[in-house]
Design a protein around this motif. Structure first.
Motif, PDB file in Angstrom:
ATOM      1  N   SER A 117      51.989  90.087 -12.556  1.00 51.78           N
ATOM      2  CA  SER A 117      51.392  89.473 -13.736  1.00 51.78           C
ATOM      3  C   SER A 117      50.092  90.214 -14.023  1.00 51.78           C
ATOM      4  O   SER A 117      49.628  91.006 -13.199  1.00 51.78           O
ATOM      5  N   VAL A 118      49.535  89.990 -15.192  1.00 50.61           N
ATOM      6  CA  VAL A 118      48.242  90.581 -15.542  1.00 50.61           C
ATOM      7  C   VAL A 118      47.344  89.477 -16.074  1.00 50.61           C
ATOM      8  O   VAL A 118      47.798  88.461 -16.566  1.00 50.61           O
ATOM      9  N   GLY A 119      46.039  89.690 -15.959  1.00 56.13           N
ATOM     10  CA  GLY A 119      45.081  88.685 -16.409  1.00 56.13           C
ATOM     11  C   GLY A 119      43.732  88.963 -15.799  1.00 56.13           C
ATOM     12  O   GLY A 119      43.425  90.107 -15.436  1.00 56.13           O
ATOM     13  N   GLY A 120      42.929  87.937 -15.649  1.00 55.54           N
ATOM     14  CA  GLY A 120      41.591  88.127 -15.091  1.00 55.54           C
ATOM     15  C   GLY A 120      40.741  88.965 -16.019  1.00 55.54           C
ATOM     16  O   GLY A 120      40.555  88.641 -17.182  1.00 55.54           O
ATOM     17  N   GLY A 163      37.828  95.143 -16.172  1.00 51.84           N
ATOM     18  CA  GLY A 163      36.468  95.181 -15.656  1.00 51.84           C
ATOM     19  C   GLY A 163      35.983  93.813 -15.251  1.00 51.84           C
ATOM     20  O   GLY A 163      36.738  92.834 -15.256  1.00 51.84           O
ATOM     21  N   LEU A 164      34.702  93.738 -14.916  1.00 52.77           N
ATOM     22  CA  LEU A 164      34.115  92.472 -14.507  1.00 52.77           C
ATOM     23  C   LEU A 164      34.073  91.522 -15.694  1.00 52.77           C
ATOM     24  O   LEU A 164      33.839  91.933 -16.833  1.00 52.77           O
ATOM     25  N   ILE A 165      34.295  90.238 -15.423  1.00 56.38           N
ATOM     26  CA  ILE A 165      34.271  89.241 -16.484  1.00 56.38           C
ATOM     27  C   ILE A 165      32.902  88.586 -16.617  1.00 56.38           C
ATOM     28  O   ILE A 165      32.667  87.838 -17.558  1.00 56.38           O
ATOM     29  N   GLN A 166      31.982  88.912 -15.695  1.00 53.61           N
ATOM     30  CA  GLN A 166      30.664  88.266 -15.716  1.00 53.61           C
ATOM     31  C   GLN A 166      29.607  89.241 -15.214  1.00 53.61           C
ATOM     32  O   GLN A 166      29.762  89.840 -14.145  1.00 53.61           O
ATOM     33  N   LEU A 167      28.537  89.402 -15.985  1.00 56.86           N
ATOM     34  CA  LEU A 167      27.375  90.159 -15.549  1.00 56.86           C
ATOM     35  C   LEU A 167      26.491  89.238 -14.721  1.00 56.86           C
ATOM     36  O   LEU A 167      26.115  88.158 -15.188  1.00 56.86           O
ATOM     37  N   VAL A 173      41.382  95.514 -34.531  1.00 58.80           N
ATOM     38  CA  VAL A 173      42.067  94.344 -33.990  1.00 58.80           C
ATOM     39  C   VAL A 173      41.247  93.855 -32.808  1.00 58.80           C
ATOM     40  O   VAL A 173      40.959  94.626 -31.887  1.00 58.80           O
ATOM     41  N   THR A 174      40.844  92.581 -32.843  1.00 60.44           N
ATOM     42  CA  THR A 174      40.096  91.992 -31.736  1.00 60.44           C
ATOM     43  C   THR A 174      40.971  90.972 -31.027  1.00 60.44           C
ATOM     44  O   THR A 174      41.526  90.065 -31.661  1.00 60.44           O
ATOM     45  N   ILE A 175      41.134  91.141 -29.725  1.00 55.36           N
ATOM     46  CA  ILE A 175      41.832  90.174 -28.898  1.00 55.36           C
ATOM     47  C   ILE A 175      40.817  89.514 -27.973  1.00 55.36           C
ATOM     48  O   ILE A 175      39.742  90.066 -27.707  1.00 55.36           O
ATOM     49  N   TYR A 176      41.157  88.321 -27.502  1.00 54.49           N
ATOM     50  CA  TYR A 176      40.178  87.487 -26.808  1.00 54.49           C
ATOM     51  C   TYR A 176      40.649  87.145 -25.398  1.00 54.49           C
ATOM     52  O   TYR A 176      41.845  87.017 -25.142  1.00 54.49           O
ATOM     53  N   ARG A 177      39.667  86.971 -24.541  1.00 56.68           N
ATOM     54  CA  ARG A 177      39.967  86.650 -23.147  1.00 56.68           C
ATOM     55  C   ARG A 177      40.731  85.336 -23.029  1.00 56.68           C
ATOM     56  O   ARG A 177      41.567  85.177 -22.133  1.00 56.68           O
ATOM     57  N   ASP A 178      40.462  84.393 -23.933  1.00 55.89           N
ATOM     58  CA  ASP A 178      41.163  83.109 -23.877  1.00 55.89           C
ATOM     59  C   ASP A 178      42.527  83.155 -24.572  1.00 55.89           C
ATOM     60  O   ASP A 178      43.192  82.128 -24.705  1.00 55.89           O
ATOM     61  N   LEU A 179      42.941  84.364 -25.028  1.00 55.46           N
ATOM     62  CA  LEU A 179      44.261  84.613 -25.622  1.00 55.46           C
ATOM     63  C   LEU A 179      44.506  83.809 -26.899  1.00 55.46           C
ATOM     64  O   LEU A 179      45.646  83.551 -27.278  1.00 55.46           O
ATOM     65  N   LYS A 183      25.340  85.149 -22.345  1.00 57.30           N
ATOM     66  CA  LYS A 183      25.432  84.569 -21.010  1.00 57.30           C
ATOM     67  C   LYS A 183      26.024  85.559 -20.006  1.00 57.30           C
ATOM     68  O   LYS A 183      26.243  85.213 -18.835  1.00 57.30           O
ATOM     69  N   GLY A 184      26.308  86.780 -20.461  1.00 55.67           N
ATOM     70  CA  GLY A 184      26.891  87.786 -19.596  1.00 55.67           C
ATOM     71  C   GLY A 184      28.378  87.629 -19.399  1.00 55.67           C
ATOM     72  O   GLY A 184      28.959  88.260 -18.509  1.00 55.67           O
ATOM     73  N   GLU A 185      29.037  86.792 -20.252  1.00 55.25           N
ATOM     74  CA  GLU A 185      30.470  86.539 -20.115  1.00 55.25           C
ATOM     75  C   GLU A 185      31.258  87.495 -21.009  1.00 55.25           C
ATOM     76  O   GLU A 185      30.930  87.677 -22.190  1.00 55.25           O
ATOM     77  N   TRP A 186      32.304  88.092 -20.442  1.00 55.55           N
ATOM     78  CA  TRP A 186      33.200  88.915 -21.251  1.00 55.55           C
ATOM     79  C   TRP A 186      33.995  88.007 -22.179  1.00 55.55           C
ATOM     80  O   TRP A 186      34.626  87.041 -21.733  1.00 55.55           O
ATOM     81  N   VAL A 187      33.983  88.337 -23.494  1.00 53.45           N
ATOM     82  CA  VAL A 187      34.633  87.453 -24.461  1.00 53.45           C
ATOM     83  C   VAL A 187      35.758  88.121 -25.251  1.00 53.45           C
ATOM     84  O   VAL A 187      36.717  87.446 -25.646  1.00 53.45           O
ATOM     85  N   SER A 188      35.663  89.436 -25.508  1.00 47.68           N
ATOM     86  CA  SER A 188      36.660  90.030 -26.398  1.00 47.68           C
ATOM     87  C   SER A 188      36.798  91.523 -26.185  1.00 47.68           C
ATOM     88  O   SER A 188      35.967  92.172 -25.535  1.00 47.68           O
TER      89      SER A 188
END
Length: 268
Positions: free
Chosen positions: A65-68, A81-85, A151-157, A254-259
């Protein structure tokens, strides 16, 4: 929208190329031949990754599977990459573009102090196909007006967003003037030119650099990542003189990966 797993499968095959490491200023540090195999197993229910550099197996991974921290576009382009700084920790990400039989991947790494530390450019082609590498990128290759689609895709799909883009680059009084439009939003900024480095230095606290690299590549990075400030990492690829792709990995304040955004643009 194509599923993330099906998009991942666009990368199956044996990819031959090299890992080339640069300092943040563009000094070539080392260049290592590579061979990366992505093999579908059990009717493509599993993918085995085998990476060999300098004739030895460096990495073997299996995916079911893929994700994270990993997202794919429908054509197989992706970023991981990292999802949080976080404070006092290393930070970085890989951005990977695909065109026909070729892939261009860029890894940007920052040290514990948040300083840009190292960049690795990975140039690959499918085994048995022609190698058609572009010359090293020059600023003159980019000057002019580019129009395209993002095209922008989002971490929350959530559903992707698609919108038009414009990018205008010109030189005035030995400074680069960049005007970028995403949909209805337009931003103008200026930079100091010291090829292969272009430094957007209007705000000393938020300096962003663009490093011009081999094979028509470019790497856009903050000079220093900082907490409580939004940031983005970008990889660009001049595939043909009038055709360019860019991938942008965005983090909020907040250092969160969003898109993740993929721009395909043509020079007018």
């Amino acid at each position: 929208m194509t599923s993330q797993w099906k998009s991942f499968l666009q990368n199956l095959g044996v990819w031959e190329g090299s890992f080339t490491t640069f300092s943040p200023q563009g000094t070539l540090l080392n260049d290592t031949p590579s061979c990366l195999s992505l093999e579908g197993l059990n009717n493509n229910q599993t993918v085995r990754l085998t990476l060999s550099r300098s004739g030895r197996d460096d990495v073997i991974r299996e995916f079911m599977s893929v994700g994270g921290g990993l997202l794919f576009f429908e054509n197989g382009s992706f970023s991981e990459g990292l999802i949080q700084l976080g404070p006092f920790s290393t930070f970085g990400a890989e951005l990977a573009l695909i065109h026909e039989n070729r892939r261009l991947r860029l890894v940007q790494l920052f040290n514990e102090n948040g300083d840009l530390n190292q960049l690795t450019l990975i140039r690959e082609h499918l085994a048995g196909t022609p190698v058609a590498e572009r010359p090293a990128l020059q600023l003159s290759d980019l000057l002019g007006e580019w129009q395209g689609e993002a095209v922008t895709i989002y971490r929350d799909l959530r559903s992707p967003d698609t919108y038009s883009t414009k990018l205008k680059l010109q030189v005035d009084a030995e400074r680069l003037i960049q005007t970028t439009s995403f949909g209805e939003r337009t931003i103008t900024s200026t930079a100091t030119i010291k090829e292969p480095l272009i430094l957007f230095d209007q705000d000393p606290q938020k300096q962003v650099q663009v490093l011009l690299l081999p094979d028509g590549a470019s790497a856009t990075s903050p000079v220093k990542v900082q907490l409580r400030q939004p940031l983005f990492l970008e990889a660009g690829w001049l595939i043909q003189p009038n055709l360019r792709q860019r991938m942008i990995r965005s983090y909020n304040d907040k250092g969160e990966w969003v898109s993740l955004t993929l721009v395909t643009e043509e020079k007018r």
